[in-house]
Design an enzyme around this catalytic site. Structure first.
Site, PDB file in Angstrom:
ATOM      1  CE1 TYR A 103     -10.066  -9.818  22.531  1.00 33.52           C
ATOM      2  CE2 TYR A 103      -8.200  -9.289  21.123  1.00 33.52           C
ATOM      3  CZ  TYR A 103      -8.806  -9.248  22.352  1.00 33.52           C
ATOM      4  OH  TYR A 103      -8.167  -8.653  23.411  1.00 33.52           O
ATOM      5  N   GLY A 127      -2.783  -4.197  24.518  1.00 31.86           N
ATOM      6  CA  GLY A 127      -3.082  -3.348  23.368  1.00 31.86           C
ATOM      7  C   GLY A 127      -2.126  -3.386  22.212  1.00 31.86           C
ATOM      8  CB  CYS A 134     -29.513 -16.074   6.389  1.00 35.10           C
ATOM      9  SG  CYS A 134     -29.595 -17.768   5.821  1.00 35.10           S
ATOM     10  CD  GLU A 135     -27.713 -11.274   9.653  1.00 31.29           C
ATOM     11  OE1 GLU A 135     -27.694 -10.111   9.209  1.00 31.29           O
ATOM     12  OE2 GLU A 135     -28.562 -11.693  10.452  1.00 31.29           O
ATOM     13  CE1 TYR A 195     -14.390  -4.737  17.333  1.00 29.39           C
ATOM     14  CE2 TYR A 195     -13.252  -6.707  16.608  1.00 29.39           C
ATOM     15  CZ  TYR A 195     -13.844  -5.966  17.609  1.00 29.39           C
ATOM     16  OH  TYR A 195     -13.870  -6.469  18.880  1.00 29.39           O
ATOM     17  NE  ARG A 200     -10.162  -9.089  15.303  1.00 34.41           N
ATOM     18  CZ  ARG A 200      -9.476  -8.509  14.347  1.00 34.41           C
ATOM     19  NH1 ARG A 200      -9.211  -9.148  13.230  1.00 34.41           N
ATOM     20  NH2 ARG A 200      -9.039  -7.292  14.490  1.00 34.41           N
ATOM     21  N   PRO A 216      -1.355  -8.210  27.944  1.00 31.45           N
ATOM     22  CG  PRO A 216       0.563  -9.412  27.328  1.00 31.45           C
ATOM     23  CD  PRO A 216      -0.125  -8.773  28.516  1.00 31.45           C
ATOM     24  N   GLY A 217      -3.109  -9.405  25.081  1.00 30.50           N
ATOM     25  CA  GLY A 217      -3.964 -10.472  24.569  1.00 30.50           C
ATOM     26  C   GLY A 217      -3.582 -10.797  23.126  1.00 30.50           C
ATOM     27  NE  ARG A 218      -5.609  -6.870  18.556  1.00 28.36           N
ATOM     28  CZ  ARG A 218      -6.890  -6.931  18.180  1.00 28.36           C
ATOM     29  NH1 ARG A 218      -7.230  -7.633  17.125  1.00 28.36           N
ATOM     30  NH2 ARG A 218      -7.811  -6.255  18.841  1.00 28.36           N
TER      31      ARG A 218
HETATM   32  C1  LIG Z   1      -9.057  -6.690  26.015  1.00 25.72           C
HETATM   33  C2  LIG Z   1      -8.240  -6.170  27.097  1.00 25.72           C
HETATM   34  C3  LIG Z   1      -6.859  -6.357  27.090  1.00 25.72           C
HETATM   35  C4  LIG Z   1      -6.124  -7.021  25.966  1.00 25.72           C
HETATM   36  O1  LIG Z   1      -6.044  -6.216  24.830  1.00 25.72           O
HETATM   37  P1  LIG Z   1      -5.178  -6.656  23.571  1.00 25.72           P
HETATM   38  O2  LIG Z   1      -5.362  -5.556  22.609  1.00 25.72           O
HETATM   39  O3  LIG Z   1      -5.737  -7.940  23.087  1.00 25.72           O
HETATM   40  O4  LIG Z   1      -3.766  -6.794  24.030  1.00 25.72           O
HETATM   41  C5  LIG Z   1      -6.143  -5.902  28.192  1.00 25.72           C
HETATM   42  N1  LIG Z   1      -6.755  -5.281  29.240  1.00 25.72           N
HETATM   43  C6  LIG Z   1      -8.082  -5.075  29.256  1.00 25.72           C
HETATM   44  C7  LIG Z   1      -8.690  -4.386  30.418  1.00 25.72           C
HETATM   45  C8  LIG Z   1      -8.867  -5.493  28.202  1.00 25.72           C
HETATM   46  O5  LIG Z   1     -10.186  -5.286  28.223  1.00 25.72           O
END
Ligand SMILES: *Cc1c(COP(=O)(O)O)cnc(C)c1O
Length: 424
Positions: free
Chosen positions: A378, A239, A350-351, A324, A320, A282-284
Site C-alpha cells: 500500500y 488480513g 502543500c498540505e 491512517y 498511509r 494475503p497482501g500486506r
Molecule cells: C485488500 C484485500 C485483501 C488483502 O488484505 P491484506 O490486509 O493486505 O492482507 C484481501 N482480500 C480483499 C477482498 C481485499 O480487499
C-alpha cells in the site's frame, strides 16, 4: 530475518548498500528485496504443502509487474479488485484461472473481461451484483463461478478504515442474509455457486477473529449443504498484519496450522473427511516488510516548538501516514555518531497532512538518506501525482544486483493525456 540491515554502519537491501541505489537511481525510490518477497510468500505455501489450497496474492498491496511475475512463477494466484488488475496479471504472465475478483462495485465491462479470461471465481458482494453478473454471463453464453463475500460480523480489532467485517461495513453480504442470497445465486441460470468468502480486515495481529470468522463460514457451509447447495472452496481472505513498530503479529505458519486443524476436525466430523479447497488472499503480509521508501533530506527546519526534516518523498508517494496515521520506522541509511534531535519527517507537498513520521529521534544532516521502513505494501499502489509530482522509481534488489522495475515518472508523462480547450 530482515533483508534490510546495517552492515558497517550502512543500511543495505540484501547485499546492496542503499547509498549505491540512491546514487544510481536517485530518490525518492521504492526498494524491494526479492528474497524477502519470496520468503514471505513461501511461508504460506509451506503451510499449505500437501493440501488443496491456493494463495491468491491480493495485488492491490503492490501490483508492479515484476512482483506479480515473481509470485506467479512461484505458483501464486491473485486476488483482483478491478479489470485493470486482471490486465496486469495477464501482462505479467499470471494465470487468470487462478484469479479471484473481489470488490463491491464491479462494472459490467469488468465482468465481461473476467468471464472472457475464465477467472476462478467472482466474490460477489450484493444481490444486485448477482443479477448483473447473471445477465452479463448469459449474454456471453457463459456461466459465472461465484462465491458470496459474507460479512461474518466479527470485530477484527484493527484501524476502522481497514476493518471490513462488521455489520456497518460497506463490504459483503450480511451474515443473516447469506442463506437467502445463496438461494438466489443458486436459482440464477448463468451462475454456479462454487465457494464462500470473507475478508474481515487488514493488519490483524491475532488469529482469533480470523478463526471466529472461519467458524461462521463453516456454519453456513453446513446449512447450505443441508439445502443441497454445495460449496467447493472456502476463502478466508487476507488480513494478516506485519511489524511496523513493535507489533507482534501471529506467524503465518501458526495461523494456518490452527486454521487447517479446525477445518480437518470439521470435515472429519461432518463430511466424512472429504477435503475442501482453501483459498487465501494475503497482501500486506507478503510485501509489506519486503520494501522500503528511500528518500533524501532536503532541509532541516528548526522551529520554535518542533523540528522538521523536509525530505524529497511526500504523502503522494506514501499515503498511509496521512490517510491512517500509520506509523513507519525511519532509519538513517548512514548512521551518524552525533547526538539526536527530535524531528517530524515531512514532504514538500502543500498540505499539513503531508508527513511521513512524527517525533523521531534522529542524528541527521541535509543531504542524508533516510529509509522509510515497511513500505512495500500500500505504498506505490496508493501513490498519486498530487502537486504534479512524478511517482517514485521502483527497484528490486536480488542479492547484490539492483533491477529497475519501474522508471521514475517525468512531469511530461503526467500531463500527456491532457488537452486545452479548442481555439485557445
Ligand atoms: C485488500 C484485500 C485483501 C488483502 O488484505 P491484506 O490486509 O493486505 O492482507 C484481501 N482480500 C480483499 C477482498 C481485499 O480487499
Amino acid at each position: 530475518m530482515s533483508h534490510f540491515y546495517l552492515q558497517d554502519g550502512v543500511l543495505c537491501a540484501e547485499q546492496l548498500p542503499l547509498t549505491s541505489i540512491a546514487a544510481q537511481f536517485g530518490t525518492p525510490t521504492y526498494v524491494y528485496s526479492k528474497a524477502a518477497l519470496l520468503e514471505n510468500f513461501s511461508a504460506y505455501t509451506r503451510a499449505c504443502a500437501g493440501r488443496d489450497a491456493l494463495v491468491c496474492y491480493a495485488m492491490k498491496a503492490n501490483s508492479n509487474l515484476a512482483v506479480l511475475k515473481l509470485l506467479a512463477q512461484h505458483g501464486a494466484g491473485f486476488d483482483l479488485v478491478s479489470g485493470g488488475e486482471l490486465l496486469r496479471v495477464i501482462a505479467a504472465g499470471g494465470d487468470p484461472k487462478k484469479c479471484l475478483f473481489s470488490g463491491v462495485g464491479k462494472s459490467a465491462d469488468e465482468m465481461r473481461l473476467a468471464l472472457q479470461h475464465e477467472i476462478l471465481c467472482f466474490n460477489v458482494e450484493s444481490v444486485q451484483e448477482l443479477h448483473r453478473l447473471n445477465q452479463v454471463a448469459g449474454e456471453m453464453g457463459r456461466t459465472a463461478p461465484v462465491s458470496l463475500r459474507v460479512n461474518p460480523n466479527v470485530d477484527a480489532k484493527t484501524h476502522p478504515y481497514i476493518s471490513t467485517g462488521l455489520k456497518e461495513s460497506k463490504f459483503g453480504v450480511a451474515y443473516d442474509e447469506a442463506l437467502a442470497t445463496y438461494r438466489t445465486a443458486d436459482s440464477l441460470p448463468h451462475l454456479t455457486v462454487v465457494g464462500i468468502d470473507c475478508h474481515i480486515g487488514s493488519q490483524l495481529l491475532e488469529e482469533t477473529p480470523l478463526l471466529e470468522a472461519l467458524d461462521k463460514l463453516i456454519e453456513l457451509i453446513d446449512a447450505l449443504a443441508a439445502e443441497g447447495i454445495a460449496i467447493h472452496h472456502l476463502d478466508i481472505g487476507g488480513g494478516l498484519g506485519i511489524t511496523y513498530d513493535d507489533e507482534q503479529p501471529v506467524a503465518v505458519g501458526s495461523y494456518l496450522a490452527q486454521l487447517f486443524a479446525r477445518i480437518d476436525q470439521w470435515r472429519a466430523a461432518k463430511h466424512g473427511g472429504a477435503p475442501i479447497k482453501v483459498l487465501f488472499e494475503p497482501g500486506r503480509s507478503i510485501v509489506g516488510n519486503a520494501g522500503i521508501l528511500l528518500t533524501r533530506i532536503e532541509y532541516l527546519k528548526h522551529g520554535e516548538t518542533k523540528n522538521f526534516a523536509v525530505v524529497d518523498a511526500a504523502m503522494n508517494d506514501l499515503m498511509r501516514p496521512a490517510m491512517y496515521e500509520a506509523w513507519h520506522g525511519v532509519q538513517p541509511v548512514v548512521a551518524r555518531p552525533t547526538a539526536t534531535q527530535t524531528y517530524d519527517v515531512v514532504g514538500p507537498v502543500c498540505e499539513s497532512g503531508d508527513w511521513l513520521a512524527r517525533q523521531r529521534d534522529l542524528a541527521i544532516e541535509p543531504g542524508d538518506l533516510l529509509a522509510i521502513m515497511s513500505a512495500g505494501a500500500y505504498g506505490m499502489t496508493m501513490a498519486s501525482n498530487y502537486n504534479t509530482r512524478g511517482r517514485a522509481a521502483e527497484v528490486m534488489v536480488d542479492g547484490a544486483l539492483p533491477h529497475l522495475i519501474r522508471k521514475r515518472e517525468n512531469p511530461a508523462d503526467l500531463f500527456a493525456l491532457e488537452s486545452p480547450l479548442p481555439g485557445l
